[in-house]
Design a protein around this motif. Structure first.
Motif, PDB file in Angstrom:
ATOM      1  N   SER A  61       0.945  -1.256  -0.035  1.00 48.70           N
ATOM      2  CA  SER A  61      -0.013   0.044   0.046  1.00 48.70           C
ATOM      3  C   SER A  61       0.738   1.242   0.039  1.00 48.70           C
ATOM      4  CB  SER A  61      -0.868  -0.043   1.083  1.00 48.70           C
ATOM      5  OG  SER A  61       0.072   0.412   2.244  1.00 48.70           O
ATOM      6  N   ILE A  62       2.164   1.134   0.642  1.00 45.77           N
ATOM      7  CA  ILE A  62       2.930   2.658   0.396  1.00 45.77           C
ATOM      8  C   ILE A  62       3.567   2.868  -0.966  1.00 45.77           C
ATOM      9  CG2 ILE A  62       3.184   2.358   2.777  1.00 45.77           C
ATOM     10  CD1 ILE A  62       6.078   1.524   2.532  1.00 45.77           C
ATOM     11  N   THR A  63       3.884   4.163  -1.117  1.00 46.02           N
ATOM     12  CA  THR A  63       4.358   4.342  -2.204  1.00 46.02           C
ATOM     13  C   THR A  63       6.030   4.954  -1.888  1.00 46.02           C
ATOM     14  OG1 THR A  63       2.319   5.074  -3.234  1.00 46.02           O
ATOM     15  CG2 THR A  63       4.366   6.132  -4.165  1.00 46.02           C
ATOM     16  N   ILE A  64       7.187   4.245  -2.335  1.00 50.25           N
ATOM     17  CA  ILE A  64       8.281   4.628  -2.127  1.00 50.25           C
ATOM     18  C   ILE A  64       9.061   5.377  -3.347  1.00 50.25           C
ATOM     19  CG2 ILE A  64      10.593   3.717  -1.217  1.00 50.25           C
ATOM     20  CD1 ILE A  64       8.978   1.365  -0.306  1.00 50.25           C
ATOM     21  N   GLU A  65       9.356   6.278  -2.984  1.00 49.73           N
ATOM     22  CA  GLU A  65      10.080   7.260  -4.188  1.00 49.73           C
ATOM     23  C   GLU A  65      11.427   7.447  -3.531  1.00 49.73           C
ATOM     24  OE1 GLU A  65       6.580   9.749  -5.965  1.00 49.73           O
ATOM     25  OE2 GLU A  65       6.782   9.849  -4.104  1.00 49.73           O
ATOM     26  N   PHE A  66      12.442   7.534  -4.801  1.00 49.96           N
ATOM     27  CA  PHE A  66      13.747   8.500  -4.463  1.00 49.96           C
ATOM     28  C   PHE A  66      13.820   9.705  -4.933  1.00 49.96           C
ATOM     29  CE2 PHE A  66      14.184   3.721  -4.277  1.00 49.96           C
ATOM     30  CZ  PHE A  66      14.821   3.444  -3.213  1.00 49.96           C
ATOM     31  N   GLY A  67      14.320  10.652  -3.945  1.00 54.99           N
ATOM     32  CA  GLY A  67      14.418  12.084  -4.266  1.00 54.99           C
ATOM     33  C   GLY A  67      16.095  12.361  -4.379  1.00 54.99           C
ATOM     34  N   GLN A  68      16.320  13.651  -4.490  1.00 49.46           N
ATOM     35  CA  GLN A  68      18.085  14.202  -4.395  1.00 49.46           C
ATOM     36  C   GLN A  68      17.805  15.421  -3.699  1.00 49.46           C
ATOM     37  OE1 GLN A  68      20.061  12.170  -6.106  1.00 49.46           O
ATOM     38  NE2 GLN A  68      21.364  13.354  -4.991  1.00 49.46           N
ATOM     39  N   GLY A  69      18.701  15.075  -2.488  1.00 50.05           N
ATOM     40  CA  GLY A  69      18.799  16.079  -1.630  1.00 50.05           C
ATOM     41  C   GLY A  69      20.251  16.769  -1.666  1.00 50.05           C
ATOM     42  N   GLU A  70      20.438  17.784  -0.800  1.00 46.52           N
ATOM     43  CA  GLU A  70      21.852  18.365  -0.664  1.00 46.52           C
ATOM     44  C   GLU A  70      22.951  17.209  -0.187  1.00 46.52           C
ATOM     45  OE1 GLU A  70      22.184  21.842   1.756  1.00 46.52           O
ATOM     46  OE2 GLU A  70      20.725  22.723   0.299  1.00 46.52           O
ATOM     47  N   GLN A  71      22.556  16.161   0.794  1.00 48.44           N
ATOM     48  CA  GLN A  71      23.472  15.305   1.182  1.00 48.44           C
ATOM     49  C   GLN A  71      23.362  13.986   0.337  1.00 48.44           C
ATOM     50  OE1 GLN A  71      25.125  16.217   3.904  1.00 48.44           O
ATOM     51  NE2 GLN A  71      23.680  17.820   4.460  1.00 48.44           N
ATOM     52  N   GLY A  72      22.507  13.944  -0.831  1.00 47.35           N
ATOM     53  CA  GLY A  72      22.650  12.766  -1.570  1.00 47.35           C
ATOM     54  C   GLY A  72      21.228  12.308  -1.673  1.00 47.35           C
ATOM     55  N   GLN A  73      21.096  11.131  -1.873  1.00 43.96           N
ATOM     56  CA  GLN A  73      19.605  10.611  -2.281  1.00 43.96           C
ATOM     57  C   GLN A  73      18.833  10.636  -1.131  1.00 43.96           C
ATOM     58  OE1 GLN A  73      18.890   6.124  -3.433  1.00 43.96           O
ATOM     59  NE2 GLN A  73      18.538   7.258  -5.240  1.00 43.96           N
ATOM     60  N   THR A  74      17.593  10.863  -1.247  1.00 45.92           N
ATOM     61  CA  THR A  74      16.488  10.817  -0.397  1.00 45.92           C
ATOM     62  C   THR A  74      15.496   9.932  -0.475  1.00 45.92           C
ATOM     63  OG1 THR A  74      15.201  12.743  -1.426  1.00 45.92           O
ATOM     64  CG2 THR A  74      16.732  13.371   0.209  1.00 45.92           C
ATOM     65  N   VAL A  75      14.930   9.350   0.484  1.00 48.99           N
ATOM     66  CA  VAL A  75      13.828   8.604   0.427  1.00 48.99           C
ATOM     67  C   VAL A  75      12.431   8.998   0.874  1.00 48.99           C
ATOM     68  CG1 VAL A  75      13.148   6.088   1.037  1.00 48.99           C
ATOM     69  CG2 VAL A  75      15.632   6.711   0.946  1.00 48.99           C
ATOM     70  N   ILE A  76      11.295   8.874   0.128  1.00 48.17           N
ATOM     71  CA  ILE A  76       9.983   9.552   0.462  1.00 48.17           C
ATOM     72  C   ILE A  76       9.232   8.408   0.469  1.00 48.17           C
ATOM     73  CG2 ILE A  76       8.603  11.380  -0.477  1.00 48.17           C
ATOM     74  CD1 ILE A  76      11.387  12.255  -0.328  1.00 48.17           C
ATOM     75  N   VAL A  77       8.282   8.330   1.460  1.00 45.93           N
ATOM     76  CA  VAL A  77       7.324   7.389   1.614  1.00 45.93           C
ATOM     77  C   VAL A  77       6.245   8.054   1.721  1.00 45.93           C
ATOM     78  CG1 VAL A  77       6.195   5.672   3.043  1.00 45.93           C
ATOM     79  CG2 VAL A  77       8.738   5.548   2.721  1.00 45.93           C
ATOM     80  N   ASP A  78       5.074   8.001   0.823  1.00 41.16           N
ATOM     81  CA  ASP A  78       3.850   8.650   0.701  1.00 41.16           C
ATOM     82  C   ASP A  78       4.020  10.246   0.789  1.00 41.16           C
ATOM     83  OD1 ASP A  78       2.322   6.268   0.189  1.00 41.16           O
ATOM     84  OD2 ASP A  78       2.093   5.814   2.533  1.00 41.16           O
ATOM     85  N   GLY A  79       5.016  10.581   0.082  1.00 39.74           N
ATOM     86  CA  GLY A  79       5.150  12.081   0.239  1.00 39.74           C
ATOM     87  C   GLY A  79       6.037  12.685   1.208  1.00 39.74           C
ATOM     88  N   ARG A  80       6.275  11.693   2.274  1.00 37.93           N
ATOM     89  CA  ARG A  80       7.269  12.327   3.439  1.00 37.93           C
ATOM     90  C   ARG A  80       8.607  11.785   3.359  1.00 37.93           C
ATOM     91  NH1 ARG A  80       7.687  10.390   9.249  1.00 37.93           N
ATOM     92  NH2 ARG A  80       6.787   8.369   8.473  1.00 37.93           N
ATOM     93  N   ASP A  81       9.482  12.689   3.601  1.00 33.05           N
ATOM     94  CA  ASP A  81      10.966  12.516   3.528  1.00 33.05           C
ATOM     95  C   ASP A  81      11.281  11.477   4.733  1.00 33.05           C
ATOM     96  OD1 ASP A  81      13.752  12.279   4.036  1.00 33.05           O
ATOM     97  OD2 ASP A  81      14.050  14.354   2.735  1.00 33.05           O
ATOM     98  N   VAL A  82      11.665  10.208   4.633  1.00 33.75           N
ATOM     99  CA  VAL A  82      12.120   9.393   5.907  1.00 33.75           C
ATOM    100  C   VAL A  82      13.456   8.868   5.713  1.00 33.75           C
ATOM    101  CG1 VAL A  82       9.661   8.492   5.748  1.00 33.75           C
ATOM    102  CG2 VAL A  82      11.406   7.418   4.369  1.00 33.75           C
ATOM    103  N   THR A  83      14.371   9.717   5.048  1.00 30.89           N
ATOM    104  CA  THR A  83      15.779   9.485   4.920  1.00 30.89           C
ATOM    105  C   THR A  83      16.185   9.049   6.072  1.00 30.89           C
ATOM    106  OG1 THR A  83      15.554  10.974   2.908  1.00 30.89           O
ATOM    107  CG2 THR A  83      17.735  10.251   3.571  1.00 30.89           C
ATOM    108  N   THR A  84      16.234   9.846   7.330  1.00 33.80           N
ATOM    109  CA  THR A  84      16.822   9.720   8.461  1.00 33.80           C
ATOM    110  C   THR A  84      15.990   8.775   9.415  1.00 33.80           C
ATOM    111  OG1 THR A  84      17.376  12.415   8.349  1.00 33.80           O
ATOM    112  CG2 THR A  84      17.889  10.871  10.267  1.00 33.80           C
TER     113      THR A  84
END
Ligand code: DC
Length: 228
Positions: A61-84
């Protein structure tokens, strides 16, 4: 081209895969981050990570996407940044049972193949060369001795970078507790029934214990050149 990098926790897969993606301008696929995203969502929703049916429902059910942040790749779950949020000790513990559920793996592998179908990719995980991309042109099985792996993780947790700080040290207690967790996860990942951690038959084995990141990256890029 597909480059598959598998190996145990802390072997340097992530650092090496990031460097290859950057140097070669190809997509980075951090599959561990996807299993971690499922584990984090289970914890946040109060779902027992050992509840296979509920974990599979979360994975589907969740949507996982990868983005690009200043520190490198970010991980976005259902639109929220969960990288940390996906890198905490709690998630380290919850991700083992979650990633052992066949239906969770099915959902993640389908997404990983869809990303791979879009173009060149360097993917890192546990089952890339064996299950996700068995036809990858380059397959590497990256290892390092457990003490080196634990020290790298401890240095990372302190917010430093073991890859660029060759003399980095960390306090003995945290190294020991990370070592225990790595050994527990190695055993769990290697002994589970669904897609256990193991090298593909045609993987090139590289031990990174005494190698710099650049040495490992150069070795893999040489394999990519041979394969193209
Ligand atoms: O690489 P990592 O430490 O971020 O991975 C987190 C967990 O996810 C790891 O304990 C095993 C699991 N995993 C997996 O089962 N298959 C993958 N392809 C990647 C990770």
């Amino acid at each position: 081209m597909k480059v598959a990098i598998d190996g145990p926790a802390g072997s340097g897969k992530s650092t090496v895969a990031h460097a290859i993606a950057k140097r070669c301008g190809i997509t980075l696929l951090d599959t561990g981050a996807m299993y971690r995203s499922v584990a984090l969502t289970c914890l946040e929703r109060g779902i027992d990570p050992n509840d296979a049916t509920a974990a599979a429902e979360v994975a589907r059910s969740i949507t996982i996407e990868f983005g690009q942040g200043e520190q490198g790749q970010t991980v976005i779950v259902d639109g929220r940044d969960v990288t940390t949020a996906i890198r905490t000790p709690e998630v380290d513990v919850a991700v083992s049972p979650v990633s052992a559920v066949p239906a969770v793996r099915e959902a993640m592998v389908a997404q990983q193949r869809a990303i791979g179908a879009q173009g060149d990719v360097v993917a890192e995980g546990r089952d890339i060369g064996t299950v996700v991309f068995p036809d990858a042109e380059v397959k590497v099985y990256l290892t390092a001795d457990p003490a080196a792996r634990a020290l790298r993780r401890a240095v990372q947790r302190d917010g430093r970078d073991a890859a660029t700080d060759a003399n980095a040290t960390a306090d003995a207690e945290s190294v020991m507790s990370i070592l225990e967790d790595l050994l527990r996860r190695d055993a769990y990942d290697s002994n589970r029934e669904a897609s256990p951690l193991r090298p593909a038959e045609d993987a090139v084995h590289i031990d990174s214990s005494d190698k710099t990141v650049d040495e490992v990256v150069d070795a893999i890029i040489a394999l990519m050149e041979q394969a193209s």
